[in-house]
Write a protein that holds these residues in place. Structure first.
Motif, short mmCIF file in Angstrom:
data_model
loop_
_atom_site.label_atom_id
_atom_site.label_comp_id
_atom_site.label_asym_id
_atom_site.label_seq_id
_atom_site.Cartn_x
_atom_site.Cartn_y
_atom_site.Cartn_z
N LYS A 51 0.84 -1.09 0.06
CA LYS A 51 -0.12 -0.13 -0.01
C LYS A 51 0.77 1.19 0.16
O LYS A 51 1.96 1.36 0.61
CB LYS A 51 -1.06 -0.07 1.09
CG LYS A 51 -0.43 0.15 2.45
CD LYS A 51 -1.35 0.11 3.70
CE LYS A 51 -0.85 0.39 4.87
NZ LYS A 51 -1.79 0.71 6.00
N GLY A 52 0.28 2.25 -0.55
CA GLY A 52 1.01 3.50 -0.79
C GLY A 52 0.03 4.53 -1.37
O GLY A 52 -0.80 4.23 -1.92
N SER A 53 0.56 5.72 -1.70
CA SER A 53 0.11 6.48 -2.57
C SER A 53 0.93 7.20 -3.74
O SER A 53 2.09 7.29 -3.76
CB SER A 53 -0.48 7.95 -1.54
OG SER A 53 -1.49 7.32 -0.74
N PHE A 54 0.20 7.77 -4.68
CA PHE A 54 0.75 8.47 -5.77
C PHE A 54 0.24 9.87 -5.69
O PHE A 54 -0.71 10.28 -5.34
CB PHE A 54 0.42 7.88 -7.10
CG PHE A 54 1.13 6.43 -7.56
CD1 PHE A 54 2.23 6.32 -7.78
CD2 PHE A 54 0.23 5.20 -7.05
CE1 PHE A 54 2.60 5.04 -8.13
CE2 PHE A 54 0.73 4.14 -7.23
CZ PHE A 54 1.97 3.89 -7.79
N ASP A 55 1.28 10.69 -6.34
CA ASP A 55 0.94 12.24 -6.68
C ASP A 55 1.56 12.48 -8.15
O ASP A 55 2.69 12.47 -8.50
CB ASP A 55 1.72 13.20 -5.59
CG ASP A 55 1.30 14.53 -6.02
OD1 ASP A 55 0.35 14.82 -6.90
OD2 ASP A 55 1.97 15.53 -5.31
N GLU A 68 5.57 8.19 -6.43
CA GLU A 68 5.31 7.74 -5.06
C GLU A 68 5.65 8.71 -3.97
O GLU A 68 6.64 9.35 -4.18
CB GLU A 68 6.22 6.41 -4.92
CG GLU A 68 6.03 5.25 -5.82
CD GLU A 68 6.96 5.03 -6.83
OE1 GLU A 68 7.41 6.09 -7.24
OE2 GLU A 68 7.21 3.91 -7.19
N VAL A 69 4.53 8.78 -3.27
CA VAL A 69 4.66 9.96 -2.30
C VAL A 69 4.49 9.32 -0.83
O VAL A 69 3.73 8.38 -0.67
CB VAL A 69 3.91 10.97 -2.48
CG1 VAL A 69 4.24 11.82 -3.58
CG2 VAL A 69 2.55 10.36 -2.17
N GLY A 70 5.26 9.79 0.35
CA GLY A 70 4.82 9.37 1.62
C GLY A 70 5.22 7.86 1.90
O GLY A 70 6.29 7.31 1.29
N LEU A 71 4.70 7.24 2.90
CA LEU A 71 4.87 5.98 3.31
C LEU A 71 4.46 4.80 2.39
O LEU A 71 3.03 4.93 2.08
CB LEU A 71 4.50 5.68 4.74
CG LEU A 71 4.74 4.49 5.43
CD1 LEU A 71 6.24 4.20 5.66
CD2 LEU A 71 3.95 4.27 6.68
#
Length: 360
Positions: free
Chosen positions: A178-182, A186-189
């Motif tokens: 799991k994670g996030s894109f901007d 890839e951004v953050g943890l």
């Protein structure tokens, strides 16, 4: 023409583009979707998936369908899953009945990019993926499923670009990543897990860069060098680098898998099995390690008392025996791994051949 599925004793899929491979030009239409490309190895259609099958050879009907002079036969297949869908669900478009122009999805008879909900299906009629399109591009959450119905992953999109949270899952439904894109970055943890729930690794992305400790950088550097050496057939050198990587991180399944594969290719079968054992201990659903463990056990017997065909500094080629006798205790282990690897999605010709020869 490739044989892709068997049903009603035999059933072949072919594309209109490859019709010259057969004296008859046959088109398959499954659940109103024209099959143009050969399905991938995990997209199966079995006899018990079929509700209705109709073979059309009448020239007038072929003409009415729009294939006059192009096809000699049309085979219509309706799956049981399709037959149970509501009319409302059946009306929802699928990208398999669309065309893609400059990255945007269009209905095949439209000059305007498609906007609305879409659902894609496997050949057997089970859901494969779903989401929303806006002006031809994915907008919001797109979800993809395994053939068993469990969620495989979801990604968030803005105008067709990955943007927002994402998650990936194992075939048993456990969280894999799991994670996030901007804007595709890839951004953050970001976190990666084993199917046991244990954390495999995590890292932070700041200003488009992955933050790693000095030890983590060294580990990945050694791991990467080991893989490069293996690809160059320098298994001894590759194993040496992987040994060093394991000292830095002894709980990383991929390193044991890679080292085991290098040992398998070096005919060090027992040591390879031990590495695959460790990789599978850490990740019980490690498809590639499970398959390779089966072949390491199998090769022990196929190459027993073998003769050398050729040998160089980089590669040794031995002559393997075919259909060798294998003790029942070992055969049980081999077939358990072959069957599990197959269930997890390994449909390679080598896997299919080994199962048919040794696990009848």
């Amino acid at each position: 023409m490739k044989k892709l599925i068997s049903t009603l004793l035999f059933l072949f899929f072919c594309s209109a583009l490859s019709a010259q491979e057969n004296s008859q030009r046959i088109l398959y239409i499954v659940d109103s979707v024209v099959i143009v490309d050969d399905p991938d190895e995990n997209d199966q259609l079995e006899e018990n998936d079929i509700e209705k099958l109709e073979v059309v050879t009448n020239p007038d009907r072929i003409k009415t369908a729009g294939y006059e002079g192009k096809m000699d036969k049309i085979i219509y297949v309706i799956t049981k899953s399709y037959a149970t869908r509501t009319d409302e669900i059946k009306r929802i478009s699928t990208t398999k009945n669309m065309k893609r122009v400059n990255g945007a999805w269009y209905l095949k008879d439209s000059e305007t990019p498609f906007s609305g909900r879409f659902i894609d299906y496997f050949l057997n009629g089970h859901i494969q993926g779903e989401g929303m399109l806006k002006d031809g591009f994915v907008e919001g959450v797109r979800t993809v499923y395994y053939p068993n119905g469990n969620k495989r992953y979801f990604y968030s999109y803005k105008k067709g670009i990955e943007d927002g949270p994402s998650e990936e899952y194992f075939i048993n439904g456990k969280l894999k990543q799991k994670g996030s894109f901007d804007n595709e970055q890839e951004v953050g943890l970001w976190q990666v897990f084993y199917s046991t729930g244990k954390l495999k690794r995590q890292s932070n992305f700041v200003n488009k860069k992955q933050e790693l400790s000095k030890e983590e950088k060294k580990f990945h550097e050694l791991f990467s060098k080991g893989i490069v050496l293996m690809k160059a057939y320098d298994y001894t050198g590759g194993i040496k680098k992987l040994n060093e990587a394991i000292i830095l991180n002894p709980d990383y399944a991929d390193v044991y898998f890679s080292r085991g594969t290098a040992k398998l290719n070096s005919f060090d079968f027992d040591s390879a099995i031990a590495d695959f054992d460790k990789a599978i201990e850490l990740e019980p659903l490690y498809k590639e390690a499970i398959s390779n463990r089966a072949f390491a056990r199998l090769r022990k017997f196929e190459f027993k008392d073998s003769r050398t065909l050729s040998k160089s500094k980089e590669v040794t080629i031995l002559v393997a025996k075919d259909n060798v006798p294998i003790p029942s205790e070992d055969l049980i282990k081999i077939c358990a791994d072959l069957n599990l690897g197959y269930e997890l999605g390994d449909r390679s010709p080598m896997m299919i051949d080994a199962r048919s020869r040794y696990c009848k």
